[in-house]
Design a protein around this motif. Structure first.
Motif, short mmCIF file in Angstrom:
data_model
loop_
_atom_site.label_atom_id
_atom_site.label_comp_id
_atom_site.label_asym_id
_atom_site.label_seq_id
_atom_site.Cartn_x
_atom_site.Cartn_y
_atom_site.Cartn_z
N SER A 275 6.24 10.25 -8.70
CA SER A 275 7.52 10.80 -9.13
C SER A 275 8.34 11.29 -7.95
CB SER A 275 7.29 11.94 -10.13
OG SER A 275 8.52 12.55 -10.48
N VAL A 276 7.73 12.06 -7.04
CA VAL A 276 8.50 12.60 -5.92
C VAL A 276 8.84 11.51 -4.91
CG1 VAL A 276 7.61 14.95 -6.22
CG2 VAL A 276 6.43 13.38 -4.66
N VAL A 277 7.96 10.53 -4.76
CA VAL A 277 8.24 9.41 -3.85
C VAL A 277 9.40 8.58 -4.39
CG1 VAL A 277 7.33 7.25 -2.92
CG2 VAL A 277 5.93 9.32 -2.86
N GLN A 278 9.38 8.34 -5.70
CA GLN A 278 10.46 7.57 -6.33
C GLN A 278 11.79 8.32 -6.18
OE1 GLN A 278 9.87 4.50 -7.98
NE2 GLN A 278 12.09 4.29 -8.00
N THR A 279 11.76 9.61 -6.41
CA THR A 279 12.98 10.42 -6.31
C THR A 279 13.54 10.39 -4.89
OG1 THR A 279 12.25 11.91 -8.08
CG2 THR A 279 13.92 12.76 -6.56
N ASP B 201 8.96 1.96 -1.76
CA ASP B 201 8.57 0.74 -1.04
C ASP B 201 7.80 1.06 0.24
OD1 ASP B 201 9.76 -0.94 -2.91
OD2 ASP B 201 11.71 -0.89 -1.88
N TYR B 202 7.71 2.34 0.59
CA TYR B 202 7.13 2.71 1.89
C TYR B 202 5.86 3.55 1.78
CZ TYR B 202 11.83 1.28 3.19
OH TYR B 202 13.00 0.56 3.34
N LEU B 203 5.71 4.29 0.71
CA LEU B 203 4.53 5.14 0.51
C LEU B 203 3.98 4.85 -0.89
CD1 LEU B 203 2.68 7.37 1.62
CD2 LEU B 203 4.25 9.05 0.65
N GLN B 204 2.78 4.27 -0.95
CA GLN B 204 2.27 3.79 -2.22
C GLN B 204 0.82 4.21 -2.44
OE1 GLN B 204 3.01 -0.33 -1.34
NE2 GLN B 204 5.10 -0.27 -2.16
N LEU B 205 0.48 4.49 -3.68
CA LEU B 205 -0.89 4.82 -4.06
C LEU B 205 -1.55 3.60 -4.68
CD1 LEU B 205 -0.60 8.36 -5.69
CD2 LEU B 205 -0.82 7.75 -3.29
N SER B 206 -2.86 3.49 -4.49
CA SER B 206 -3.59 2.39 -5.12
C SER B 206 -5.01 2.84 -5.39
CB SER B 206 -3.59 1.15 -4.23
OG SER B 206 -4.26 1.39 -3.02
N GLY B 207 -5.66 2.11 -6.28
CA GLY B 207 -7.06 2.37 -6.57
C GLY B 207 -7.28 3.05 -7.89
N LYS B 208 -8.55 3.25 -8.20
CA LYS B 208 -8.97 3.95 -9.40
C LYS B 208 -8.55 5.41 -9.28
CE LYS B 208 -13.26 4.37 -12.12
NZ LYS B 208 -12.74 3.64 -13.29
N PRO B 209 -8.14 6.07 -10.37
CA PRO B 209 -7.70 7.47 -10.25
C PRO B 209 -8.71 8.38 -9.56
CG PRO B 209 -7.08 6.62 -12.39
CD PRO B 209 -7.90 5.54 -11.73
N LYS C 101 3.96 2.48 4.99
CA LYS C 101 4.64 1.32 5.56
C LYS C 101 5.84 1.76 6.40
CE LYS C 101 3.17 -1.68 1.78
NZ LYS C 101 3.59 -2.64 0.72
N ASP C 102 6.16 0.92 7.37
CA ASP C 102 7.25 1.25 8.28
C ASP C 102 8.59 0.77 7.71
OD1 ASP C 102 7.33 -1.50 8.67
OD2 ASP C 102 6.37 -1.43 10.64
N ALA C 103 9.62 0.81 8.55
CA ALA C 103 10.96 0.47 8.09
C ALA C 103 11.07 -0.97 7.62
CB ALA C 103 11.98 0.73 9.20
N ALA C 104 10.19 -1.84 8.12
CA ALA C 104 10.16 -3.25 7.71
C ALA C 104 9.21 -3.46 6.53
CB ALA C 104 9.76 -4.13 8.88
N GLN C 105 8.71 -2.38 5.98
CA GLN C 105 7.78 -2.40 4.85
C GLN C 105 6.47 -3.09 5.19
OE1 GLN C 105 9.59 -3.58 1.13
NE2 GLN C 105 11.50 -2.53 1.60
N LEU C 106 6.04 -2.91 6.44
CA LEU C 106 4.75 -3.42 6.91
C LEU C 106 3.78 -2.25 7.10
CD1 LEU C 106 6.00 -5.98 9.58
CD2 LEU C 106 5.22 -6.48 7.24
N PRO C 107 2.49 -2.44 6.81
CA PRO C 107 1.51 -1.36 7.01
C PRO C 107 1.58 -0.84 8.44
CG PRO C 107 0.51 -3.19 5.81
CD PRO C 107 1.86 -3.67 6.27
N SER C 108 1.55 0.49 8.57
CA SER C 108 1.76 1.10 9.88
C SER C 108 0.84 2.29 10.11
CB SER C 108 3.23 1.55 10.02
OG SER C 108 3.39 2.36 11.16
N TYR D 202 9.44 11.59 6.70
CA TYR D 202 9.11 10.17 6.54
C TYR D 202 10.38 9.34 6.37
CZ TYR D 202 5.83 6.39 5.43
OH TYR D 202 5.08 5.24 5.48
N ARG D 203 11.32 9.86 5.60
CA ARG D 203 12.59 9.16 5.41
C ARG D 203 13.33 9.00 6.74
NH1 ARG D 203 16.63 7.53 2.31
NH2 ARG D 203 15.64 7.83 0.30
#
Length: 448
Positions: free
Chosen positions: A337-341, A346-354, A362-369, A415-416
């Motif tokens: 929610s706060v990342v979306q706001t 597109d730059y900070l994402q969560l993944s995996g089982k809860p 990810k960096d400005a080019a949306q590549l892992p950094s 981060y922004r």
């Protein structure tokens, strides 16, 4: 009182970390705990913990994630475990013959894992994964191992030889292990085609991936077809997916399985479990040549086995798993929610089982950094959150999750700025983190 953003310091930790580098290769006893895995000059040296909170030598208090490399699921200082261990060690820790506790612990374990007939305890995950390889080689008369392309299985030659950090590993050991791709039965079939593979090693699931429908059953069928043993690494999935392991969740029974981490809530205990026809090769009921399976001085010591039995009691009906799932879902909802706001989805994402969350930066080019990862870790540390992931425990309360979400919200402006200017220059204090398993000390080499 916890330190505020303005007065948080790591001065004493930095001094002690330098002394650790003088005395301990790498400055830590586990590579993933190393200072190079944290922002430079901001690697806390801890003093103690309670629940999901830890304190460092500078007096900083943190909400911790990862929890002892996923080994602590009930919380630091979980009282029933502490009480069980205290009672056990009062009567002695290590003896010259098996104890009644060893039998009770074995019965507990095999009750949890009905697909296994026998179990042997040890101290570290690598003890039992390497024992599984040795046993599979003896059972099949083959030497090669097929290891899934997952991050880590052992500190021993058969696995480290196929990583970047292969210094000191004989070439023969490097050639005896081949890799196959997760969720790709064709890649495994190609590896098994010559019928020279002793065992197929994999985690049934990870924080990054769930098995596709039919994948694990397909692995089981291929192993049976080619005469290779199927081995599950349950180090992380055991007591996090279920007390019965991933094999119970996904309904596929391996020939051997390897356990550790959370089975002792941080106490050093691991287990090799499997079918009787294979496990007995390391015992006294076989007519075949015996296998030196596992024989460790500290494998059956009382403190860890008492801790394990207390963990088993705590996991009645898998309640801690449900608590971790709930905490993880709250964290997902809050952070996303706060990342979306903030416009940074597109730059900070969560993944995996809860219960086993990781984050991608990810960096400005949306590549892992790694640089952007380090910036995020830096800002979270300054706001009282310690962790290379968002892996929760059953001790993470709603308040802890709320504090974490607030920390993420407050860290996002920095981060922004990095995204908008295209780099972390002027925002990151020190060098970025580096992969724990890498060939050279650079880019985080420490100068004496």
């Amino acid at each position: 009182m916890p330190a505020t953003l303005a007065d948080r310091t790591f001065e004493h930790s930095n001094r002690l970390q330098q002394r650790l580098h003088d005395l301990v290769p790498g400055g830590a006893h586990t590579y993933s705990r190393g200072a190079d895995q944290y922002p430079e000059h901001m690697a806390p040296v801890l003093t103690h913990g309670h629940g999901c909170r830890v304190w460092d030598v500078d007096g900083n208090e943190f909400v911790e994630y990862g929890m002892g490399l996923r080994s602590v699921t009930l919380g630091h200082g979980y009282q029933p475990v502490v009480d069980a261990v205290s009672a056990a060690i009062a009567g002695g820790v290590n003896f010259s013959r098996p104890t009644e506790l060893e039998l009770a612990a074995a019965e507990d374990f095999l009750h949890l894992v009905p697909g296994a007939d026998m179990v042997k305890f040890a101290k570290n995950g690598s003890d039992v994964t390497t024992a599984a390889v040795r046993l599979a080689r003896a059972a099949t008369g083959r030497s090669k191992v097929a290891a899934c392309d997952q991050p880590f299985f052992s500190t021993d030659d058969w696995f480290i030889g196929v990583t970047e950090m292969r210094g000191g590993i004989p070439t023969r050991s490097q050639k005896d292990t081949v890799r196959f791709r997760y969720n790709d039965l064709d890649s495994l079939a190609a590896v098994l085609a010559n019928d020279d593979i002793a065992c197929v090693f994999l985690e049934a699931a990870t924080s990054a991936a769930e098995p596709d429908p039919g994948f694990l059953a397909g692995v089981r069928n291929l192993c049976d077809k080619h005469g290779s043993l199927m081995v599950f690494d349950e180090m992380i999935t055991g007591f996090r997916w279920s007390a019965h392991g991933a094999q119970a969740v996904y309904g596929v029974t391996p020939d051997l399985s390897c356990w550790g981490k959370a089975m002792g809530n941080g106490f050093p205990v691991s287990a090799l479990a499997g079918k009787r026809e294979f496990m007995e090769l390391g015992g006294l009921r076989t007519d075949r040549e015996r296998v030196f399976l596992l024989s460790t001085t500290h494998g059956p010591e009382t403190s860890s086995l008492a801790a394990f039995r207390a963990v088993v009691r705590a996991y009645k009906d898998d309640q801690p798993v449900r608590q971790m799932e709930r905490a993880g879902r709250l964290l997902i909802d809050g952070v996303q929610s706060v990342v979306q706001t903030a416009g940074l989805a597109d730059y900070l994402q969560l993944s995996g089982k809860p219960s086993c969350l990781t984050f991608a930066t990810k960096d400005a080019a949306q590549l892992p950094s790694q640089a952007y990862r380090t910036l995020f870790l830096q800002e979270m540390l300054l706001r009282g959150v310690l962790g290379q992931s968002f892996v929760v425990s059953a001790a993470h309360s709603d308040t802890d999750i709320e504090q974490t979400v607030d920390a993420v919200r407050d860290a996002l402006p920095q981060y922004r700025r990095a995204v908008e200017q295209g780099s972390v220059q002027g925002l990151l204090d020190g060098r970025p983190v580096a992969p724990a398993i890498r060939q050279f000390s650079a880019p985080r080499q420490v100068v004496a």
